[in-house]
Design a protein around this motif. Structure first.
Motif, PDB file in Angstrom:
ATOM      1  N   ASP A  67      -9.332 -62.912 -13.094  1.00 34.37           N
ATOM      2  CA  ASP A  67     -10.445 -62.346 -13.860  1.00 34.37           C
ATOM      3  C   ASP A  67     -11.500 -61.799 -12.912  1.00 34.37           C
ATOM      4  OD1 ASP A  67     -12.433 -61.711 -15.634  1.00 34.37           O
ATOM      5  OD2 ASP A  67     -12.701 -63.747 -16.395  1.00 34.37           O
ATOM      6  N   THR A  73     -14.151 -60.152 -14.063  1.00 32.05           N
ATOM      7  CA  THR A  73     -15.292 -59.902 -14.925  1.00 32.05           C
ATOM      8  C   THR A  73     -16.595 -60.371 -14.280  1.00 32.05           C
ATOM      9  OG1 THR A  73     -13.883 -60.247 -16.854  1.00 32.05           O
ATOM     10  CG2 THR A  73     -16.268 -60.366 -17.210  1.00 32.05           C
ATOM     11  N   HIS A  74     -17.630 -59.574 -14.420  1.00 29.15           N
ATOM     12  CA  HIS A  74     -18.972 -59.951 -13.997  1.00 29.15           C
ATOM     13  C   HIS A  74     -19.838 -60.132 -15.236  1.00 29.15           C
ATOM     14  CE1 HIS A  74     -18.547 -59.120  -9.702  1.00 29.15           C
ATOM     15  NE2 HIS A  74     -17.814 -58.094 -10.054  1.00 29.15           N
ATOM     16  N   ASN A  75     -20.687 -61.134 -15.208  1.00 33.25           N
ATOM     17  CA  ASN A  75     -21.669 -61.260 -16.288  1.00 33.25           C
ATOM     18  C   ASN A  75     -22.642 -60.093 -16.193  1.00 33.25           C
ATOM     19  OD1 ASN A  75     -20.723 -63.728 -17.305  1.00 33.25           O
ATOM     20  ND2 ASN A  75     -21.837 -64.859 -15.742  1.00 33.25           N
ATOM     21  N   GLY A  87     -20.436 -53.394 -11.674  1.00 31.70           N
ATOM     22  CA  GLY A  87     -19.381 -54.392 -11.569  1.00 31.70           C
ATOM     23  C   GLY A  87     -18.169 -53.896 -10.816  1.00 31.70           C
ATOM     24  N   HIS A 114     -14.386 -52.367 -10.741  1.00 31.73           N
ATOM     25  CA  HIS A 114     -13.412 -51.607 -11.517  1.00 31.73           C
ATOM     26  C   HIS A 114     -12.371 -51.027 -10.579  1.00 31.73           C
ATOM     27  CE1 HIS A 114     -16.694 -48.874 -10.538  1.00 31.73           C
ATOM     28  NE2 HIS A 114     -15.882 -47.869 -10.685  1.00 31.73           N
TER      29      HIS A 114
END
Length: 77
Positions: free
Chosen positions: A18, A20-22, A61, A63
């Motif tokens: 994962d 994902t960044h907050n 973030g 990508h």
């Protein structure tokens, strides 16, 4: 078995990491981009409901399509 079910089964068979960044003011971003902006538009106390307006550029973030942002001759995902 439908194509979507086959695809889901293939995805389940693999390990995922994962990235994902907050979404918050410290999210990683290119230095030239403006900062994330959060503006409270309505509050429960004043308006009876809560709403924030969140504004940020789409390249915050991590990508995987980063090369597409630097050339016109690159295929995108």
């Amino acid at each position: 078995m439908s194509d979507i079910i086959k695809a889901l089964e293939t995805l389940k068979e693999n390990k995922w990491i994962d990235l994902t960044h907050n979404v918050n003011p410290s999210i990683p971003k290119f230095g030239a981009f403006p900062n994330l902006n959060i503006e409270t538009l309505y509050t429960i106390k004043k308006d009876g409901f809560f709403v924030d307006r969140v504004s940020f550029v789409t390249q915050y973030g991590t990508h995987i399509d980063a090369p597409i942002h630097f050339t016109n001759k690159c295929e995108n995902f």
